[in-house]
Design an enzyme around this catalytic site. Structure first.
Site, PDB file in Angstrom:
ATOM      1  CB  THR A  20      -5.501  -7.454   0.508  1.00  0.00           C
ATOM      2  OG1 THR A  20      -4.656  -8.467  -0.011  1.00  0.00           O
ATOM      3  CG2 THR A  20      -6.839  -7.490  -0.180  1.00  0.00           C
ATOM      4  CE  LYS A  21      -0.951 -10.328   0.113  1.00  0.00           C
ATOM      5  NZ  LYS A  21      -0.475 -11.003  -1.075  1.00  0.00           N
ATOM      6  CB  THR A  22       1.757  -4.219   4.817  1.00  0.00           C
ATOM      7  OG1 THR A  22       2.929  -4.454   4.025  1.00  0.00           O
ATOM      8  CG2 THR A  22       1.433  -5.448   5.639  1.00  0.00           C
TER       9      THR A  22
END
Ligand SMILES: *Cc1c(COP(=O)(O)O)cnc(C)c1O
Length: 386
Positions: free
Chosen positions: A183-185
């Site tokens: 879910t990170k950038t």
């Protein structure tokens, strides 16, 4: 109203990523190898750090960083209570103790004015978390760390890319830990990176990330390598795979474009919610460039007849997925029961926890998705005004 559920997050994996992973799969080299080395050097260059050490999670990165400063049993590290489990749990790997610190009410970042009072003879490091992607008060933090002889290890799981006073997160402190969780950038499925300008830290973490085996252990199966190796420390198994790095290299290329897209969505949300007094939009301090990993709003409960939990339910009924970042650590059973933290010990975080929610903010959102989020939030507010 939307008929299809809008998830809180959806990763942005393009054809380039798929081709790159396929090429790696066909190359015959699956685990740590040339792709990891390329990812490390490109990442180091991107954030402007001397070294980047790739690992299989940000949790592993935090563990190795604490290992690099020689954390010992009984030591203490200062950790914000508004964070994910990982930032504090790594202290327990050493039988050390995380000492929690309350947040600023507006940014939800660690309150630098409450740090000094928590420092003891056993304190070794401060682990600031750049909440949602907004850099913490780094000058104040470094001034305290320098005065008290503490290391600063940044948890930058949300902060790729972010800038503090023009300096990029990743080359500001002793060590900086990044996450490539789904879910990170940017993502490699699971993965992490530690950046540092310190040669000794980098060397130590590189060795400990692969069984404590002397330098370039991964090369032992290459033509230039040798079967012989030395175990010089009891290490860990934290190396990143080439399959993951193949993904990471392509994601890193898009990192700035991704950030611009998320920022545009955040701006649009800010404008739309400015007319809703019950919604407090994210506050960004001057001199900070926000990574916009999360878009966290705070509800003014005095203006609503529903709670935060009901607000989330109402959005869900309108097919909008949300999340809450974070349940402060001090409210979790483990911290409550072992360190005996009480809700009133962290008044800001406890207050904020009843009011925060994170709206969908990801590059794959369509214009219609943005409008649907805005419409749903507006509708819930207007129907539930006090
Ligand atoms: C996601 C996250 C982590 C952990 O990252 P992993 O790569 O899953 O280990 C650590 N800290 C914060 C603040 C996070 O959001």
């Amino acid at each position: 109203m939307r008929t299809q559920f809008l998830p809180f997050h959806f990763p942005d994996i393009g054809d380039a990523e798929i081709r790159s992973v396929e090429e790696t799969l066909r190359s015959g080299w699956l685990t740590t190898g040339p792709k990891v080395k390329a990812f490390e050097s490109q990442f180091a260059e991107f954030v402007g750090a001397r070294h980047a050490v790739a690992v299989n999670s940000c949790t592993a990165a935090l563990h190795l960083a604490l290992d690099a400063i020689g954390l010992k049993e009984g030591d203490e590290v200062l950790v914000p209570t508004v964070t994910f489990a990982a930032t504090a749990e790594v202290a327990f790997y050493f039988r050390a103790k995380p000492v929690l610190v309350d947040c600023c009410p507006k940014t939800l970042n660690i309150d630098v004015n409450q740090i000094e009072q928590k420092i003891t003879k056993r304190t070794r490091a401060i682990l600031p978390v750049h909440f949602a992607g907004q850099p913490c008060d780094m000058d104040e933090l470094h001034a305290i760390a320098e005065r008290r002889g503490l290391a600063v290890i940044e948890d930058a799981a949300h902060a790729l890319p972010a800038w503090y006073d023009g300096r990029m997160v990743g080359n500001i402190s002793d060590m900086t830990c990044f996450s490539f969780y789904a879910t990170k950038t940017i993502t490699t499925g699971e993965g992490g990176m530690i950046t540092t300008n310190n040669d000794d830290f980098a060397e130590h973490m590189r060795i400990m990330s692969l069984h404590g085996i002397s330098k370039d252990a991964w090369k032992r199966y290459t033509a230039e390598g040798s079967w012989r190796y030395d175990i010089i420390q009891p290490g860990y198994k934290y190396n990143l795979t080439d399959m993951a790095a193949a993904l990471g290299i392509e994601q890193l290329r898009k990192c700035l474009a991704f950030k611009n897209r998320r920022e545009a969505i955040a701006r649009r949300f800010n404008e739309a919610f400015a007319e809703l007094p019950a919604i407090c939009t994210p506050y960004v301090k001057p001199g900070r460039e926000h990574a916009w990993h999360l878009y966290v709003i705070q509800l003014d409960l005095d203006q609503l007849i529903i709670s935060r939990d009901q607000f989330i339910q109402e959005l869900k009924r309108r097919n909008i997925g949300t999340s809450v970042h974070f349940i402060p650590l001090h409210l979790h059973p483990f911290y409550r029961d072992t360190i005996h933290y009480r809700p009133q010990d962290f008044p800001c975080a406890t207050w904020a926890f009843d009011r925060i929610l994170s709206l969908p903010l990801f590059t794959r959102m369509s214009e219609q998705d943005e409008l649907d989020v805005i419409d749903a939030v507006t509708d819930v507010v207007l129907r539930n005004r006090r």
